[in-house]
Design an enzyme around this catalytic site. Structure first.
Site, mmCIF file in Angstrom:
data_model
loop_
_atom_site.group_PDB
_atom_site.id
_atom_site.type_symbol
_atom_site.label_atom_id
_atom_site.label_comp_id
_atom_site.label_asym_id
_atom_site.label_seq_id
_atom_site.Cartn_x
_atom_site.Cartn_y
_atom_site.Cartn_z
ATOM 1 N N LYS A 26 -18.656 9.394 119.609
ATOM 2 C CA LYS A 26 -18.096 10.311 118.978
ATOM 3 C C LYS A 26 -18.003 11.943 120.004
ATOM 4 O O LYS A 26 -17.007 12.377 120.062
ATOM 5 C CB LYS A 26 -18.974 11.028 117.716
ATOM 6 C CG LYS A 26 -18.569 12.027 116.931
ATOM 7 C CD LYS A 26 -18.954 11.954 115.544
ATOM 8 C CE LYS A 26 -20.449 12.880 115.493
ATOM 9 N NZ LYS A 26 -20.458 13.930 115.586
ATOM 10 N N ASP A 324 -29.884 13.579 117.359
ATOM 11 C CA ASP A 324 -29.210 12.779 116.387
ATOM 12 C C ASP A 324 -29.994 11.449 115.861
ATOM 13 O O ASP A 324 -29.373 10.956 114.917
ATOM 14 C CB ASP A 324 -27.948 12.423 116.851
ATOM 15 C CG ASP A 324 -26.953 13.574 117.191
ATOM 16 O OD1 ASP A 324 -27.377 14.614 116.345
ATOM 17 O OD2 ASP A 324 -25.740 13.534 118.017
ATOM 18 N N LYS A 351 -28.273 21.164 111.053
ATOM 19 C CA LYS A 351 -27.375 20.035 111.096
ATOM 20 C C LYS A 351 -26.551 19.990 110.016
ATOM 21 O O LYS A 351 -26.465 20.853 109.263
ATOM 22 C CB LYS A 351 -27.989 18.593 111.602
ATOM 23 C CG LYS A 351 -28.679 18.838 113.114
ATOM 24 C CD LYS A 351 -27.683 18.819 114.024
ATOM 25 C CE LYS A 351 -28.239 18.975 115.349
ATOM 26 N NZ LYS A 351 -27.102 19.388 116.556
ATOM 27 N N ARG A 355 -31.795 18.290 107.657
ATOM 28 C CA ARG A 355 -32.404 16.849 108.056
ATOM 29 C C ARG A 355 -33.701 16.486 107.860
ATOM 30 O O ARG A 355 -34.269 15.634 107.507
ATOM 31 C CB ARG A 355 -31.700 16.218 109.083
ATOM 32 C CG ARG A 355 -30.243 16.050 109.161
ATOM 33 C CD ARG A 355 -29.771 15.384 110.290
ATOM 34 N NE ARG A 355 -28.256 15.095 110.223
ATOM 35 C CZ ARG A 355 -27.525 14.823 111.120
ATOM 36 N NH1 ARG A 355 -27.760 14.960 112.410
ATOM 37 N NH2 ARG A 355 -26.176 14.814 110.972
HETATM 38 C C1 S3P Z 1 -23.098 17.372 120.239
HETATM 39 C C2 S3P Z 1 -24.168 17.876 120.450
HETATM 40 C C3 S3P Z 1 -25.139 18.175 119.628
HETATM 41 C C4 S3P Z 1 -25.176 16.807 118.514
HETATM 42 C C5 S3P Z 1 -24.048 16.713 117.665
HETATM 43 C C6 S3P Z 1 -22.759 16.365 118.966
HETATM 44 C C7 S3P Z 1 -21.771 17.215 120.972
HETATM 45 O O1 S3P Z 1 -25.112 19.294 118.612
HETATM 46 O O2 S3P Z 1 -26.418 17.068 117.457
HETATM 47 O O3 S3P Z 1 -24.030 15.650 116.826
HETATM 48 O O4 S3P Z 1 -20.995 16.444 120.830
HETATM 49 O O5 S3P Z 1 -21.995 17.862 121.868
HETATM 50 P P1 S3P Z 1 -25.726 20.837 119.366
HETATM 51 O O6 S3P Z 1 -24.866 20.929 120.454
HETATM 52 O O7 S3P Z 1 -25.624 21.521 118.128
HETATM 53 O O8 S3P Z 1 -27.099 20.573 119.994
#
Ligand code: S3P
Length: 438
Positions: A26, A324, A351, A355
């Site tokens: 993702k 995550d 989040k 969570r």
């Molecule tokens: C992500 C960064 C993380 C993660 C999210 C995806 C990314 O969040 O929890 O699911 O793709 O850069 P944060 O930047 O808020 O830590």
């Protein structure tokens, strides 16, 4: 779009056996999609994330003038996407840009749009509209951007303007904030630097380089000197290790399990879960390691420990790197011998849902003992859980984490809001049925 609320029954399993290839990561798909839409030329991706979050990124970029062609008519084309970019200049959209449930879309696209000409409005669903956006407003405002929020949240209005380069230290480790600043820096004269105390996932740095930009890195900082142009690429997106986490944790619960995951993304800033599962006693082998567009990809084989999982503590930088994966680790913790202790994970509260609160609530619903802290959880080991009704809170990772916990519970578990899995992993329940032996 209204999505019907779906319930799923998860029955206990005896074992996890088989071999899977998972849809594209993702985080990488967001970045490839966004950069390709901004670059010059037509990029082509295979194994692009099938999740709704990445579809939100593509839809926003399409509304800004990029051309998106999703090939998916036959099974072999599933996840193939062609993106023709706007060559560095977006067309402002008259309608608000809908980021759906996706924090990555909203935070990263803000950095991309802040130096562009025009006014842009970004909206999201109820969950995204509760999440903190002041964390991107602060550095962008320092760069001279005009960004208006409503009490720190979306809707977010950007009035594009020429920006100035900054040197910014992130107060909370966040790859999304780092990426937001780098995307603004890409289009801004001078050198923009982001410093972080704990190194977060580095997909933006690697992707920017893959699209032809020069990015300088040291242990604690990353710098980009703008303006720079991006050029189209062709890439296969590695399998999503955060989706794999549900299967790796499920397999580790049953002595005799054996699972192989092919073409999995193993970027060191994302693969900490493999170390944690090893510390818990699982046996993990990594084969066929390769580098693709600077991202590590390999095959992972997991064998569960014959005498069960042990115990561990996750705190400090580990908590940030595993952010995550913490819900699923907490959900399997009652089945370890000594429990799992999680600290320094306050970010879990902001989040897609809170969570920490939802993990505690659902563990208790299954009959588990758990202690909740502001920044984590203590889940004792050696517990027996029973099937229960799970409140996913519309959060994909909660729905999937408790589907995994349900595999070793006594009796059936009902997952409410199971459709939320499609935010990151629409194939989750089908693949779980494929590898769970009953
Ligand atoms: C992500 C960064 C993380 C993660 C999210 C995806 C990314 O969040 O929890 O699911 O793709 O850069 P944060 O930047 O808020 O830590």
């Amino acid at each position: 779009m209204h999505t019907a609320v779906e319930e799923r029954i998860i029955r206990p399993a005896r074992n996890i056996l088989g071999s899977l290839r998972l849809p594209g990561d993702k985080s990488i798909s967001h970045r490839y999609g966004m950069l390709a839409a901004f670059a010059e030329g037509t990029s082509r991706f295979t194994n692009f994330s099938t999740g709704a979050d990445c579809a939100s990124t593509l839809a926003c970029m399409e509304a800004l003038g990029a051309k998106i062609n999703k090939l998916g008519a036959t099974q072999s084309d599933e996840g193939t996407v062609e993106v023709t970019g706007v060559a560095g200049r977006v067309t402002p959209s008259s309608k608000p840009l809908d980021c759906g449930n996706s924090g990555s879309t909203m935070r990263m696209i803000s950095g991309l749009l802040a130096p562009q000409q025009g006014t842009f409005t970004l909206i999201g669903d109820a969950s995204l509209s509760r999440r903190p956006m002041g964390r991107i407003q602060k550095p962008l405002a320092e760069m001279g951007a005009k960004l208006t929020l409503t009490e720190g949240h979306a809707p977010l209005i950007i009035e594009g303007a020429a920006l100035k380069a900054i040197d910014y230290t992130t107060p909370v480790p966040s790859a999304q904030v780092k990426s937001c600043v780098l995307l603004a820096g890409l289009q801004t004269a001078g050198t923009t630097t982001v410093r972080e105390a704990i190194r977060t996932r580095d997909h933006s740095e690697l992707a920017l380089r893959a699209f032809g930009a020069e990015v300088k890195r040291s242990t604690e900082s990353v710098s980009i000197t703008g303006p720079q142009k991006l050029h189209a690429i062709e890439a296969a997106v590695p399998g999503d290790i955060s989706s794999a986490a549900f299967f790796l944790c499920a397999a580790s619960l049953f002595p005799g399990s054996s699972l192989v995951l092919d073409s999995l993304g193993l970027n060191p800033t994302r693969a900490t879960l493999l170390d944690v599962l090893t510390a818990l006693g699982a046996h993990i082998a990594v084969l066929n390691l390769e580098e693709k567009n600077a991202e590590l990809v390999g095959t992972v084989q997991i064998t569960a420990p014959p005498d069960g999982l042990r115990s561990t503590t996750i705190s400090g930088s580990l908590a940030a790197q595993l952010i995550d994966e913490l819900p699923v680790l907490a959900a399997i913790a009652p089945y370890t011998s000594g429990g799992i202790r999680i600290r320094d994970a306050k970010e879990l509260r902001v989040k897609e849902s809170d969570r920490i609160a939802l993990v505690a609530k659902n563990l208790r619903a299954m009959g588990a003992e758990v202690e909740e802290f502001e920044d984590g959880l203590d889940v004792p080991g050696g517990q027996t859980l029973h099937g229960a009704t799970i409140d996913s809170g519309g959060d994909h990772r909660i729905a999937m984490a408790f589907s995994v916990a349900a595999l070793r519970a006594e009796g059936e578990t009902l997952i409410q809001g199971a459709e939320s899995a499609a935010i990151s992993f629409p194939e989750f329940f089908t693949l779980l049925d494929q590898v769970a032996e009953r």
